[in-house]
Design a protein around this motif. Structure first.
Motif, PDB file in Angstrom:
ATOM      1  N   PRO A   1      43.825  15.037  -4.801  1.00 30.45           N
ATOM      2  CA  PRO A   1      43.659  13.516  -4.628  1.00 30.45           C
ATOM      3  C   PRO A   1      43.958  13.034  -3.545  1.00 30.45           C
ATOM      4  O   PRO A   1      43.930  11.574  -3.181  1.00 30.45           O
ATOM      5  CB  PRO A   1      44.628  12.976  -5.965  1.00 30.45           C
ATOM      6  N   VAL A   2      44.579  13.579  -2.622  1.00 28.23           N
ATOM      7  CA  VAL A   2      45.018  12.982  -1.157  1.00 28.23           C
ATOM      8  C   VAL A   2      43.861  12.788  -0.324  1.00 28.23           C
ATOM      9  O   VAL A   2      42.983  13.919  -0.304  1.00 28.23           O
ATOM     10  CB  VAL A   2      46.068  13.873  -0.474  1.00 28.23           C
ATOM     11  N   ALA A   3      43.850  11.883   0.444  1.00 25.10           N
ATOM     12  CA  ALA A   3      42.908  12.054   1.868  1.00 25.10           C
ATOM     13  C   ALA A   3      43.398  12.808   2.826  1.00 25.10           C
ATOM     14  O   ALA A   3      44.185  12.238   3.616  1.00 25.10           O
ATOM     15  CB  ALA A   3      42.624  10.593   2.091  1.00 25.10           C
ATOM     16  N   PHE A   4      42.808  13.887   2.814  1.00 23.90           N
ATOM     17  CA  PHE A   4      43.520  15.182   3.605  1.00 23.90           C
ATOM     18  C   PHE A   4      42.722  15.123   5.049  1.00 23.90           C
ATOM     19  O   PHE A   4      41.707  15.463   4.899  1.00 23.90           O
ATOM     20  CB  PHE A   4      43.540  16.435   3.042  1.00 23.90           C
ATOM     21  N   HIS A   5      43.802  15.080   6.212  1.00 16.52           N
ATOM     22  CA  HIS A   5      43.031  15.419   7.351  1.00 16.52           C
ATOM     23  C   HIS A   5      43.795  16.499   8.121  1.00 16.52           C
ATOM     24  O   HIS A   5      44.667  16.045   8.790  1.00 16.52           O
ATOM     25  CB  HIS A   5      43.011  13.830   8.159  1.00 16.52           C
ATOM     26  N   PRO A   6      43.397  17.661   8.059  1.00 18.42           N
ATOM     27  CA  PRO A   6      44.021  18.638   9.042  1.00 18.42           C
ATOM     28  C   PRO A   6      43.421  18.363  10.478  1.00 18.42           C
ATOM     29  O   PRO A   6      42.536  17.775  10.831  1.00 18.42           O
ATOM     30  CB  PRO A   6      43.072  19.934   8.246  1.00 18.42           C
ATOM     31  N   HIS A   7      43.959  19.189  11.148  1.00 18.00           N
ATOM     32  CA  HIS A   7      43.737  19.289  12.760  1.00 18.00           C
ATOM     33  C   HIS A   7      44.043  17.775  13.200  1.00 18.00           C
ATOM     34  O   HIS A   7      43.028  17.216  14.055  1.00 18.00           O
ATOM     35  CB  HIS A   7      42.502  19.832  13.050  1.00 18.00           C
ATOM     36  N   THR A   8      44.988  17.244  12.727  1.00 15.48           N
ATOM     37  CA  THR A   8      45.328  15.651  13.146  1.00 15.48           C
ATOM     38  C   THR A   8      46.606  15.466  13.290  1.00 15.48           C
ATOM     39  O   THR A   8      47.531  14.938  12.469  1.00 15.48           O
ATOM     40  CB  THR A   8      44.760  14.894  11.974  1.00 15.48           C
ATOM     41  N   PRO A   9      46.999  15.959  14.709  1.00 12.79           N
ATOM     42  CA  PRO A   9      48.578  16.036  14.809  1.00 12.79           C
ATOM     43  C   PRO A   9      49.060  14.449  15.266  1.00 12.79           C
ATOM     44  O   PRO A   9      48.423  13.757  15.869  1.00 12.79           O
ATOM     45  CB  PRO A   9      48.683  16.634  16.141  1.00 12.79           C
ATOM     46  N   VAL A  10      50.179  14.241  14.535  1.00  9.35           N
ATOM     47  CA  VAL A  10      50.786  12.904  14.686  1.00  9.35           C
ATOM     48  C   VAL A  10      51.670  12.898  16.092  1.00  9.35           C
ATOM     49  O   VAL A  10      52.334  13.794  16.126  1.00  9.35           O
ATOM     50  CB  VAL A  10      51.659  12.412  13.739  1.00  9.35           C
ATOM     51  N   THR A  11      51.177  11.961  16.926  1.00 13.36           N
ATOM     52  CA  THR A  11      51.655  11.909  18.173  1.00 13.36           C
ATOM     53  C   THR A  11      52.958  11.010  18.424  1.00 13.36           C
ATOM     54  O   THR A  11      53.747  11.103  19.219  1.00 13.36           O
ATOM     55  CB  THR A  11      50.893  12.104  19.369  1.00 13.36           C
ATOM     56  N   SER A  12      52.855   9.809  17.390  1.00 15.45           N
ATOM     57  CA  SER A  12      53.805   8.853  17.308  1.00 15.45           C
ATOM     58  C   SER A  12      54.029   8.354  16.369  1.00 15.45           C
ATOM     59  O   SER A  12      52.618   7.755  15.669  1.00 15.45           O
ATOM     60  CB  SER A  12      53.894   8.059  18.730  1.00 15.45           C
TER      61      SER A  12
END
Ligand SMILES: Cc1cc2nc3c(=O)[nH]c(=O)nc-3n(C[C@H](O)[C@H](O)[C@H](O)COP(=O)(O)OP(=O)(O)OC[C@H]3O[C@@H](n4cnc5c(N)ncnc54)[C@H](O)[C@@H]3O)c2cc1C
Length: 447
Positions: A213-224
């Motif tokens: 149920p989550v909008a999932f985004h792999p290969h998406t590193p959070v940088t800040s």
């Protein structure tokens, strides 16, 4: 771009036993091609068991956020959760003395009670969601491998009993000399009934159901994570693929928590753990498959975990950071692309010494491969959970010290309750898991 240590996870990690069996699963990289939304009700950073369960709890709550986005630096569940040794193994009493000293006896007891509860929560979760996974609810043994651990564990057992700890699920057995399998299973210090391994719950099956149920985004590193500057206190979560505004940020990044949360600098430190897959020799097949799981213990930090999978008979041999001769190379590293050969040889030698009927291996039997993953260590060996001090709307669940399987099924639902306005006392978590300014200051004085 240079980020604070430990930075982002390694971009080309090795594959664990669990990940090798899920390469067909589209969900691993699902969402990769779709654009990020400009806003979300809540953002969860990290797709391990902490992030997945927190997201699920938030979404399942009638008054919770509706639009939850999960951002993951690599493939789904590619952190410690997808790489562990498969043991959900609550502490029967062992940690009582250590935690009494580190924190206090009351919290030590609460930690043990909580771990026992977690196993039941995990069992109930698998049943409720009808999860098709290797979950083997069985006994487990701590095998005393030397005087150092014998002295410690004997003292801890006595202290736990005197403090009123429940010993009904523990059987103490005499130590027998020798380490053959027959003496091994009899000659143990304790037999912790109902302390089971689940062959992790990780990669495919659970995450498919949890993350759906989550909008999932792999290969998406959070940088800040930066302030929006708006009066409504929104945060902007920045990635190389774009930015998202949100009032709620959950940092479920375990070993990497300090990269995005400045007050966790030097408070959550990465360390590399290693495990191995063994194909059993004939004496360990069919009806002779190991019916229990084991922790072969020389000390609190030097041990080997052994589980034999009922599904295919493979043995998962986990190692610890206390292996003699291992130095700084496993500490302060985020490189889970390699295995350490010294650790590999050492764990195989110890395994074969204890399970001395292993015998000669024919081609195809024995060690198949090893893998590594990154743990998040804290100075008091318990996680940081709760609202991040001075950053309203940001929450953390991280620093599981290589023992998350026995803690997260109680902790993530607790964090979700707190995010939704509940109090700590409404949760099942020990107070010592809470991130507070006082705890951070106290720990920062320690080496
Ligand atoms: C070899 C090994 C054996 C283990 N054996 C056991 C065991 O037998 N029993 C046990 O209880 N525990 C074991 N553990 C520990 C257990 O796996 C962890 O405690 C648990 O999985 C932690 O879950 P988590 O979700 O908090 O963290 P993780 O599963 O590490 O998830 C964190 C996620 O955050 C992502 N991330 C990090 N930074 C960012 C960023 N900036 N942006 C986006 N995403 C980011 C990571 O890629 C990762 O997927 C073992 C671990 C290893 C490595």
């Amino acid at each position: 771009m240079s980020l604070p240590a430990p930075g982002l996870p390694h971009t080309r990690p090795c594959l664990s036993i669990w990940q090798r069996s899920t390469r067909h699963n589209a969900l691993l990289n699902e969402g990769r091609a779709s654009d990020l939304p400009p806003t979300a009700d809540a953002i969860v950073i990290g797709s391990g068991i902490s992030g997945a369960l927190t997201a699920l709890e938030l979404l399942s709550s009638p008054n919770g956020p509706k639009n939850v986005v999960m951002l993951e630096a690599r493939e789904a569940v590619s952190g410690a959760t997808g790489r562990n040794a498969g043991h959900c193994r609550p502490d029967a009493f062992r940690g009582f003395s250590a935690f009494s000293k580190r924190i206090n006896p009351e919290q030590a007891m609460k930690i043990i009670v909580h771990e026992k509860l977690v196993l039941q929560l995990l069992k109930a979760f698998i049943k409720k969601h009808n999860i098709d996974c290797d979950f083997d609810y069985c006994r487990t043994f701590d095998v005393v491998m030397g005087k150092e651990f014998l002295d410690y564990v004997t003292g801890s057992f006595e202290a736990y009993k005197q403090a009123g700890g429940d010993t009904s699920d523990i059987t103490c057995l005499n130590i027998l000399a020798g380490y053959s399998r027959s003496t091994c299973t009899r000659g143990l210090r304790m037999d912790s009934r109902q302390f089971a391994p689940c062959q992790t719950v990780p990669v495919g099956s659970t995450t498919c159901q949890v993350a759906r149920p989550v909008a999932f985004h792999p290969h998406t590193p959070v940088t800040s994570v930066t302030s929006s500057g708006n009066a409504n206190d929104e945060w902007v979560v920045n990635t190389p693929r774009g930015s998202i505004s949100t009032p709620i940020v959950v940092h479920a990044t375990n070993a990497f928590a300090a990269t995005l949360i400045p007050c966790l600098k030097s408070q959550v430190r990465p360390v590399r753990a290693q495990a191995h897959k063994l194909i059993p020799t004939a004496p360990f097949t069919g009806r002779n498959i190991l019916s229990h799981t084991y922790s072969l213990r020389f000390s609190l930090s030097h041990f080997y975990s052994v589980i034999q999978r009922k599904g295919d008979g493979a043995i998962v041999l986990g190692t610890s950071r206390g292996v003699p001769g291992i130095g700084q190379e496993i500490f302060e590293t985020k490189d889970d692309s390699v295995v350490n050969k010294t650790i590999q040889e050492d764990c195989l030698a110890n395994f074969k010494q204890v399970f001395s009927d292993w015998g000669d291996e024919v081609l195809g039997e024995g060690h198949e491969f090893g893998w590594t993953g990154i743990l998040g260590l804290t100075k008091d060996a318990v996680p940081f959970i709760g609202p991040v001090p001075s950053l309203p709307g940001q929450f953390v669940i991280a620093g599981f010290n290589g023992h998350g399987m026995a803690r997260i099924f109680g902790s993530a639902p607790g964090l979700a309750q707190i995010i939704l306005g509940g109090k700590w006392s409404d949760t099942t978590m020990p107070e010592c898991f809470q991130i507070t300014t006082e705890r951070l200051e106290r720990l920062s004085a320690l080496p």
